[in-house]
Design a protein around this motif. Structure first.
Motif, PDB file in Angstrom:
ATOM      1  N   GLY A 179      56.042  11.082 -55.265  1.00  0.00           N
ATOM      2  CA  GLY A 179      57.136  10.427 -55.959  1.00  0.00           C
ATOM      3  C   GLY A 179      57.387  10.982 -57.346  1.00  0.00           C
ATOM      4  N   VAL A 180      58.515  10.586 -57.914  1.00  0.00           N
ATOM      5  CA  VAL A 180      58.875  10.938 -59.287  1.00  0.00           C
ATOM      6  C   VAL A 180      58.938   9.636 -60.083  1.00  0.00           C
ATOM      7  N   PRO A 181      57.907   9.344 -60.905  1.00  0.00           N
ATOM      8  CA  PRO A 181      57.853   8.064 -61.606  1.00  0.00           C
ATOM      9  C   PRO A 181      58.688   8.058 -62.882  1.00  0.00           C
ATOM     10  N   LEU A 182      59.261   6.885 -63.169  1.00  0.00           N
ATOM     11  CA  LEU A 182      60.059   6.685 -64.373  1.00  0.00           C
ATOM     12  C   LEU A 182      59.692   5.331 -64.964  1.00  0.00           C
ATOM     13  N   ILE A 183      59.199   5.302 -66.197  1.00  0.00           N
ATOM     14  CA  ILE A 183      58.778   4.060 -66.842  1.00  0.00           C
ATOM     15  C   ILE A 183      59.995   3.360 -67.439  1.00  0.00           C
ATOM     16  N   LEU A 184      60.105   2.062 -67.196  1.00  0.00           N
ATOM     17  CA  LEU A 184      61.293   1.290 -67.562  1.00  0.00           C
ATOM     18  C   LEU A 184      61.025   0.361 -68.735  1.00  0.00           C
ATOM     19  N   PRO A 185      61.692   0.544 -69.863  1.00  0.00           N
ATOM     20  CA  PRO A 185      61.584  -0.406 -70.973  1.00  0.00           C
ATOM     21  C   PRO A 185      62.178  -1.770 -70.589  1.00  0.00           C
ATOM     22  N   HIS A 186      61.794  -2.799 -71.300  1.00  0.00           N
ATOM     23  CA  HIS A 186      62.205  -4.169 -70.981  1.00  0.00           C
ATOM     24  C   HIS A 186      63.577  -4.464 -71.580  1.00  0.00           C
ATOM     25  N   GLU A 187      64.603  -4.035 -70.896  1.00  0.00           N
ATOM     26  CA  GLU A 187      65.978  -4.250 -71.340  1.00  0.00           C
ATOM     27  C   GLU A 187      66.751  -4.933 -70.214  1.00  0.00           C
ATOM     28  N   PRO A 188      66.750  -6.272 -70.177  1.00  0.00           N
ATOM     29  CA  PRO A 188      67.429  -6.968 -69.071  1.00  0.00           C
ATOM     30  C   PRO A 188      68.897  -6.586 -68.908  1.00  0.00           C
ATOM     31  N   ALA A 189      69.566  -6.268 -70.007  1.00  0.00           N
ATOM     32  CA  ALA A 189      70.977  -5.896 -69.915  1.00  0.00           C
ATOM     33  C   ALA A 189      71.182  -4.582 -69.164  1.00  0.00           C
ATOM     34  N   MET A 205      63.491   8.740 -57.206  1.00  0.00           N
ATOM     35  CA  MET A 205      62.986   8.270 -58.491  1.00  0.00           C
ATOM     36  C   MET A 205      62.385   6.878 -58.306  1.00  0.00           C
ATOM     37  N   LEU A 206      61.210   6.658 -58.884  1.00  0.00           N
ATOM     38  CA  LEU A 206      60.494   5.392 -58.748  1.00  0.00           C
ATOM     39  C   LEU A 206      60.375   4.730 -60.114  1.00  0.00           C
ATOM     40  N   GLY A 207      60.886   3.528 -60.246  1.00  0.00           N
ATOM     41  CA  GLY A 207      60.788   2.801 -61.501  1.00  0.00           C
ATOM     42  C   GLY A 207      59.476   2.053 -61.599  1.00  0.00           C
ATOM     43  N   LEU A 208      58.827   2.146 -62.750  1.00  0.00           N
ATOM     44  CA  LEU A 208      57.591   1.409 -63.015  1.00  0.00           C
ATOM     45  C   LEU A 208      57.803   0.513 -64.232  1.00  0.00           C
ATOM     46  N   THR A 209      57.423  -0.737 -64.127  1.00  0.00           N
ATOM     47  CA  THR A 209      57.508  -1.609 -65.291  1.00  0.00           C
ATOM     48  C   THR A 209      56.336  -1.325 -66.230  1.00  0.00           C
ATOM     49  N   ALA A 210      56.610  -1.373 -67.511  1.00  0.00           N
ATOM     50  CA  ALA A 210      55.592  -1.117 -68.533  1.00  0.00           C
ATOM     51  C   ALA A 210      55.032  -2.427 -69.057  1.00  0.00           C
ATOM     52  N   ASP A 211      53.884  -2.350 -69.714  1.00  0.00           N
ATOM     53  CA  ASP A 211      53.383  -3.482 -70.478  1.00  0.00           C
ATOM     54  C   ASP A 211      53.970  -3.389 -71.880  1.00  0.00           C
ATOM     55  N   ALA A 212      53.838  -4.446 -72.655  1.00  0.00           N
ATOM     56  CA  ALA A 212      54.346  -4.462 -74.028  1.00  0.00           C
ATOM     57  C   ALA A 212      53.347  -5.172 -74.918  1.00  0.00           C
ATOM     58  N   GLU A 213      53.192  -4.672 -76.123  1.00  0.00           N
ATOM     59  CA  GLU A 213      52.283  -5.279 -77.085  1.00  0.00           C
ATOM     60  C   GLU A 213      52.981  -5.438 -78.425  1.00  0.00           C
ATOM     61  N   GLU A 214      52.561  -6.454 -79.159  1.00  0.00           N
ATOM     62  CA  GLU A 214      53.034  -6.604 -80.523  1.00  0.00           C
ATOM     63  C   GLU A 214      52.389  -5.536 -81.403  1.00  0.00           C
ATOM     64  N   TYR A 221      55.331  -0.149 -76.072  1.00  0.00           N
ATOM     65  CA  TYR A 221      55.122  -0.212 -74.629  1.00  0.00           C
ATOM     66  C   TYR A 221      53.871   0.568 -74.253  1.00  0.00           C
ATOM     67  N   ALA A 222      53.281   0.214 -73.105  1.00  0.00           N
ATOM     68  CA  ALA A 222      52.070   0.900 -72.661  1.00  0.00           C
ATOM     69  C   ALA A 222      51.995   0.880 -71.134  1.00  0.00           C
ATOM     70  N   LEU A 223      51.376   1.909 -70.577  1.00  0.00           N
ATOM     71  CA  LEU A 223      51.110   1.960 -69.140  1.00  0.00           C
ATOM     72  C   LEU A 223      49.994   2.965 -68.900  1.00  0.00           C
ATOM     73  N   ARG A 224      48.995   2.563 -68.113  1.00  0.00           N
ATOM     74  CA  ARG A 224      47.932   3.505 -67.770  1.00  0.00           C
ATOM     75  C   ARG A 224      48.514   4.717 -67.048  1.00  0.00           C
ATOM     76  N   GLN A 225      47.983   5.878 -67.368  1.00  0.00           N
ATOM     77  CA  GLN A 225      48.519   7.110 -66.789  1.00  0.00           C
ATOM     78  C   GLN A 225      48.330   7.181 -65.283  1.00  0.00           C
ATOM     79  N   ASN A 226      47.286   6.512 -64.753  1.00  0.00           N
ATOM     80  CA  ASN A 226      47.037   6.693 -63.322  1.00  0.00           C
ATOM     81  C   ASN A 226      48.091   6.017 -62.438  1.00  0.00           C
ATOM     82  N   TYR A 227      48.866   5.055 -62.973  1.00  0.00           N
ATOM     83  CA  TYR A 227      50.000   4.545 -62.190  1.00  0.00           C
ATOM     84  C   TYR A 227      50.957   5.689 -61.854  1.00  0.00           C
ATOM     85  N   ALA A 228      51.405   6.391 -62.892  1.00  0.00           N
ATOM     86  CA  ALA A 228      52.354   7.478 -62.686  1.00  0.00           C
ATOM     87  C   ALA A 228      51.711   8.637 -61.932  1.00  0.00           C
TER      88      ALA A 228
END
Length: 236
Positions: free
Chosen positions: A35-45, A1-10, A20-27
Motif C-alpha cells: 500500500g501507499v500510506p498517507l497520514i491524515l491531520p484532524h480536519e473534519p472540514a 492510497m491508504l489514509g491513516l489517522t494520526a494521534d495528537a498531543e498538546e 501529531y504523531a504516529l508510530r512508523q511501523n503503521y506506515a
C-alpha cells in the motif's frame, strides 16, 4: 492510497506547540503489504476531500478512550482519558468511509471507534468489568505476544488468516462490549471472553482487531494487512 489517522498531543516533548504523531511501523507495514500510506491531520472540514483521495482507511490506536456518552453510557469510569478532537475527526471520517463502502480497518482503539460508529458499546475498564480478566495491558513488550485469540470460523477474518487462533499483542484497558446486527464478533479471548475482533459482512471490507497487526507477531497479522491493501486496491 491508504489514509491513516494520526494521534495528537498538546505542547510539550517534541514541540512546545500541539503536534501529531504516529508510530512508523503503521506506515511501514502497510507499505510492505503493497500500500501507499498517507497520514491524515484532524480536519473534519476536509473529510470529504480526504475520502476523495484515499481508497481505504485505517483508524489507528492510541492511549486514550472514546467518550462513553457517544455510546449511550450515563457514567464515565475514572480511568477514561479523552481526546475529543481526535475522536470527533475519526468518527466523522469513519462514517464517511462507511457511507461510501470504502474498505476500513480499525486497529486496537481504532476497533473501538469503529464499533461505536457501527452502533456498538464499549467496556470502559476491563479489570473492573470482566471477572478474572487477562492482563490485556500486557506487561511484556508490545513486540511480543501477550495472549492468544480464538477466530470464529466462516468470517472474513477466518478467510483472510486461514487460522483458528492467533497470537496477539495486547495494549488496551477497554474493549468492545456489544455490536448490533449485522456486525459480528469474529475473535475473542477464550480465558475471559473479551471481544478481540469485529466485522460487518454486508460491507466490502469492514474489519476491526483489538491487537496491533503492524507488529507482525503472527502470520495472521501480515495476512490482515495484505487483505486490506488488496481490498482498497480493488475498490480504487
Amino acid at each position: 492510497m491508504l489514509g491513516l489517522t494520526a494521534d495528537a498531543e498538546e505542547g510539550g516533548g517534541y514541540s512546545a506547540l500541539p503536534w501529531y504523531a504516529l508510530r512508523q511501523n503503521y506506515a511501514g507495514a502497510l507499505r510492505a503489504a503493497g500500500g501507499v500510506p498517507l497520514i491524515l491531520p484532524h480536519e473534519p472540514a476536509l473529510v470529504g476531500r480526504y475520502l476523495d483521495l484515499i481508497d481505504g482507511l485505517v483508524v489507528t490506536g492510541g492511549a486514550f478512550d472514546v467518550d462513553p456518552a457517544l455510546f449511550g453510557a450515563d457514567t464515565r469510569h475514572a480511568s477514561v482519558t479523552l481526546k475529543a478532537g481526535r475522536t470527533d475527526f475519526e468518527l466523522a471520517i469513519l462514517r464517511g468511509a462507511l457511507e461510501r463502502d470504502m474498505p476500513v480497518l480499525g486497529i486496537c482503539g481504532g476497533q473501538q471507534v469503529l464499533a461505536v460508529a457501527l452502533g456498538g458499546t464499549l467496556v470502559q475498564h476491563i479489570p473492573d468489568a470482566v471477572p478474572n480478566a487477562l492482563a490485556h495491558e500486557q506487561p511484556n513488550p508490545r513486540t511480543e505476544p501477550g495472549h492468544t485469540v480464538t477466530i470464529r470460523p466462516d468470517t472474513l477474518l477466518a478467510r483472510i488468516t486461514g487460522q483458528a487462533t492467533a497470537a496477539v499483542n495486547s495494549a488496551h484497558h477497554q474493549a468492545v462490549q456489544t455490536v448490533p446486527a449485522p456486525v459480528v464478533v469474529n475473535a475473542w479471548t477464550e480465558t475471559d471472553g473479551v471481544i478481540e475482533g469485529i466485522e460487518d459482512p454486508t460491507r466490502r471490507f469492514c474489519l476491526g482487531v483489538q491487537w496491533h497487526p503492524e507488529y507482525a507477531i503472527d502470520p495472521a497479522d501480515t495476512a490482515i494487512l495484505r487483505a486490506f491493501v488488496a481490498a482498497a486496491a480493488a475498490a480504487g
